[in-house]
Design a protein around this motif. Sequence first.
Motif, PDB file in Angstrom:
ATOM      1  N   GLY A  37      46.977  46.969  65.373  1.00 14.44           N
ATOM      2  CA  GLY A  37      48.072  46.749  64.433  1.00 14.44           C
ATOM      3  C   GLY A  37      49.394  47.268  64.971  1.00 14.44           C
ATOM      4  N   TYR A  38      49.359  48.466  65.578  1.00 12.42           N
ATOM      5  CA  TYR A  38      50.597  49.034  66.126  1.00 12.42           C
ATOM      6  C   TYR A  38      51.095  48.195  67.300  1.00 12.42           C
ATOM      7  CZ  TYR A  38      54.084  52.334  67.697  1.00 12.42           C
ATOM      8  OH  TYR A  38      55.285  52.906  68.054  1.00 12.42           O
ATOM      9  N   TYR A  39      50.195  47.828  68.198  1.00 15.64           N
ATOM     10  CA  TYR A  39      50.586  47.053  69.376  1.00 15.64           C
ATOM     11  C   TYR A  39      51.229  45.733  68.968  1.00 15.64           C
ATOM     12  CZ  TYR A  39      50.188  44.328  73.655  1.00 15.64           C
ATOM     13  OH  TYR A  39      50.457  43.525  74.735  1.00 15.64           O
ATOM     14  N   LEU A  40      50.601  45.034  68.041  1.00 15.67           N
ATOM     15  CA  LEU A  40      51.144  43.752  67.600  1.00 15.67           C
ATOM     16  C   LEU A  40      52.467  43.932  66.869  1.00 15.67           C
ATOM     17  CD1 LEU A  40      47.858  42.066  66.304  1.00 15.67           C
ATOM     18  CD2 LEU A  40      49.092  41.531  68.411  1.00 15.67           C
ATOM     19  N   GLY A  41      52.584  45.000  66.124  1.00 15.20           N
ATOM     20  CA  GLY A  41      53.818  45.255  65.390  1.00 15.20           C
ATOM     21  C   GLY A  41      54.967  45.685  66.274  1.00 15.20           C
ATOM     22  N   ASN A  53      51.181  59.523  67.787  1.00 14.53           N
ATOM     23  CA  ASN A  53      51.188  60.152  66.461  1.00 14.53           C
ATOM     24  C   ASN A  53      50.388  59.330  65.459  1.00 14.53           C
ATOM     25  OD1 ASN A  53      52.764  62.392  67.093  1.00 14.53           O
ATOM     26  ND2 ASN A  53      54.686  61.308  66.725  1.00 14.53           N
ATOM     27  N   THR A  54      50.528  58.017  65.538  1.00 11.87           N
ATOM     28  CA  THR A  54      49.796  57.128  64.629  1.00 11.87           C
ATOM     29  C   THR A  54      48.301  57.260  64.819  1.00 11.87           C
ATOM     30  OG1 THR A  54      51.630  55.542  64.617  1.00 11.87           O
ATOM     31  CG2 THR A  54      49.481  54.736  63.906  1.00 11.87           C
ATOM     32  N   ALA A 163      52.559  48.898  60.106  1.00  9.61           N
ATOM     33  CA  ALA A 163      53.641  49.583  59.391  1.00  9.61           C
ATOM     34  C   ALA A 163      54.228  50.720  60.211  1.00  9.61           C
ATOM     35  CB  ALA A 163      53.117  50.113  58.051  1.00  9.61           C
ATOM     36  N   ALA A 164      53.386  51.409  60.982  1.00  8.69           N
ATOM     37  CA  ALA A 164      53.883  52.500  61.809  1.00  8.69           C
ATOM     38  C   ALA A 164      54.838  51.987  62.882  1.00  8.69           C
ATOM     39  CB  ALA A 164      52.712  53.237  62.462  1.00  8.69           C
TER      40      ALA A 164
END
Length: 298
Positions: A37-41, A53-54, A163-164
């Motif tokens: 999710g973070y990578y795509l975001g 941190n996430t 979201a992060a």
Amino acid sequence: MKTGVVMLAAPRSRFMDYIALTKPRLNSLVLMTTGVGYYLGSRGTFELSAFVNTLIGTALVAGGAAALNQVAECEPDGLMERTRLRPIPDGRLESREGRLLGIGLAGSGLLILLIGTPLVATVLALATLLIYVAIYTPLKQRTSWAIAIGAIPGALPAALGWAAARGTVSIEGWILFGIVFLWQIPHFLALAWMYREDFKRAEFLFLPVLDPSGDRTTRHMIAFIALLIPVSVTPTWIGLAEFSYVTGSVMLGIGFLMLAIRFAIARTVTNARWLFIGSIIYLPLLFGLLMLTQLNGA
């Protein structure tokens, strides 16, 4: 000499019991979906410190939730073959120790997320913790709908990762949530069928326990996978992935569906295990394909 060996071994054994309370194998999936999710975001604006941190914050919250879950379920865990040797039901750790560990880990994880990520990520992590511990855990012995409710905290980490990175949960983040949510139902139903006698002893009202014939169980499996296939291709339609992603995601979905149909034809533990294994393979492959075919852009 023997006494010294025992004294040296005991702290390590106790440490491993604390690790076991965090359910590291289960929560590795949580970290995978969060990281994806973070990578795509991030989409070209990847910040390593925020990513770390996430992951650390999410891992601590997930580990704390797992420990608190085991404290709450120590009695039913003691009735099931697959869980009776967990640290608390086996008497190696006390419930008080598990509770302190759970609160400490979850609190530390929320603090890390609050300091190092956008506020919305902390809110999603807190929602994950509360739904898993305070709602899903007690509902297992009250309703078969607990599986669907438990799929919510299981899927929220994917949206949390997005979201992060973005500071908000846009449609893309909710699509990731939807994919993981729909995937979890057949995944867990296969597991519940494999261990339905165990869950029956623990008085968990999962569908395979209430459905000896397997008719309703198979219908739910097939229906959720059939719904998962079109949802899994939506990243292309919303501009998150290239068109080549569609072919791969549909092929993976058909493979997943064929395993469910195989189980529907012959409702054996072996076929349930193959479906379970297939589900574990499916999600990382789907998310790996999504990352490989991701479109660049804002």
